[in-house]
Design an enzyme around this catalytic site. Structure first.
Site, mmCIF file in Angstrom:
data_model
loop_
_atom_site.group_PDB
_atom_site.id
_atom_site.type_symbol
_atom_site.label_atom_id
_atom_site.label_comp_id
_atom_site.label_asym_id
_atom_site.label_seq_id
_atom_site.Cartn_x
_atom_site.Cartn_y
_atom_site.Cartn_z
ATOM 1 N N MET A 1 -10.479 8.200 8.173
ATOM 2 C CA MET A 1 -10.653 8.946 7.005
ATOM 3 C C MET A 1 -11.533 9.883 7.011
ATOM 4 O O MET A 1 -12.517 10.305 6.092
ATOM 5 C CB MET A 1 -11.218 7.808 5.984
ATOM 6 C CG MET A 1 -10.061 6.575 5.479
ATOM 7 S SD MET A 1 -10.604 5.442 4.426
ATOM 8 C CE MET A 1 -11.342 4.421 5.491
ATOM 9 N N ASP B 1 0.739 -1.466 0.095
ATOM 10 C CA ASP B 1 0.218 0.016 0.046
ATOM 11 C C ASP B 1 0.639 1.208 -0.204
ATOM 12 O O ASP B 1 1.916 1.136 0.409
ATOM 13 C CB ASP B 1 -0.843 0.017 1.231
ATOM 14 C CG ASP B 1 -2.293 -0.737 1.077
ATOM 15 O OD1 ASP B 1 -2.461 -1.082 0.041
ATOM 16 O OD2 ASP B 1 -2.933 -1.198 2.228
ATOM 17 N N LYS C 1 -3.734 2.670 -3.235
ATOM 18 C CA LYS C 1 -5.114 3.451 -3.623
ATOM 19 C C LYS C 1 -5.065 4.777 -2.927
ATOM 20 O O LYS C 1 -5.483 4.899 -1.858
ATOM 21 C CB LYS C 1 -6.332 2.573 -3.343
ATOM 22 C CG LYS C 1 -6.402 1.256 -4.079
ATOM 23 C CD LYS C 1 -7.711 0.444 -4.337
ATOM 24 C CE LYS C 1 -8.030 0.203 -2.577
ATOM 25 N NZ LYS C 1 -6.892 -0.890 -2.311
#
Length: 258
Positions: A171, A35, A57
């Site tokens: 997030m 990641d 991502k």
């Protein structure tokens, strides 16, 4: 003969927080799919003979669709390789580990999941916040402010009104304005303590202690990745110890890691 997939939780950032099982598994991989948030010191633990493939991502930038990552896992495993999907935190805490495991197993690939320390718990601890503490908080909720398709999730806002509860938001930094507006519209106490914890457990860890009403202003320029912590437990940061990151000297003895 198929290979095997390992979904490896690599923790919040400090390589010292890898489990021994994660460290030993990393040492035996043929392929490592990593990641974008994986810290360099963890990447440096991957053996030189292991093929490293970046599949991060990252929001707002070109990245690998999940379907492409799934296909890569299957293609490598069907060639007989031992594949590791190295994921920040824990594979099943707001990652795509569940989808990857289901996809791999439905394609006949043996799959093993290795737990990791999630930033949802290590983040508060790193700045002296205990998510639960007698007389202050009897429970903790871990939520995401981000849904698929770049949608915002605000369904958890009512929990901020529970007096003896802690809410950890992943997030959420880019959703601050929406979070604050919705919370104030629902009558949440504007003086509710809030912490922004960035890059927890790393050498560049930082934190901001503020309140709900001041969150939009104080969050400006806060580094990413970051978590938000809501609740009276935030005040414990004044008295509890902070996580101590220690620079690494030499290298880990991976071959004898357990």
């Amino acid at each position: 003969m198929n290979g095997k997939l390992y979904l490896i939780g690599c923790g919040p950032g400090d390589a010292d927080l890898l489990t021994l099982k994660a460290l030993k598994t990393i040492n035996m991989l043929d392929i490592a799919l990593i990641d974008h948030l994986l810290t360099q010191e963890i990447i440096d633990l991957i053996p030189s003979q292991t093929k490293v493939v970046f599949v991060g991502k990252e929001k707002g930038k070109h990245s690998f669709p999940q379907e492409t990552i799934n296909t890569m896992i299957a293609e490598y495993a069907h060639q007989g390789y031992t594949v590791g999907r190295l994921k920040c935190g824990d594979p099943y805490i707001f990652g795509r580990g569940t989808e990857e495991a289901i996809y791999a197993m439905s394609n006949g690939i043996e799959t093993e999941v290795i737990p990791g320390i999630s930033s949802a718990l290590s983040g508060p601890l790193s700045v002296g916040i205990a998510p639960t503490a007698r007389g202050v908080s009897t429970g903790v909720s871990v939520v995401s402010a981000h849904l698929s398709g770049d949608r915002v999730n605000l369904s958890w806002i009512p929990m901020l009104g529970v007096s003896d509860h802690t809410t950890v938001v992943l997030m959420g930094l880019s959703r601050i304005r929406q979070i604050v507006k919705e919370a104030l519209d629902q009558g949440i106490d504007p003086h509710l303590p809030v912490a922004i914890v960035s890059n927890a457990t790393t050498s560049i860890q930082s934190s901001i202690i503020t309140t709900l009403s001041e969150l939009v202003t104080t969050a400006k320029g806060a580094p990413k990745p970051a978590i938000l912590v809501f609740g009276e437990v935030v005040n414990l940061s004044q008295v509890l110890p902070k996580y101590r990151y220690e620079p690494k000297e030499g290298s880990y003895d991976i071959a004898n890691a357990g």
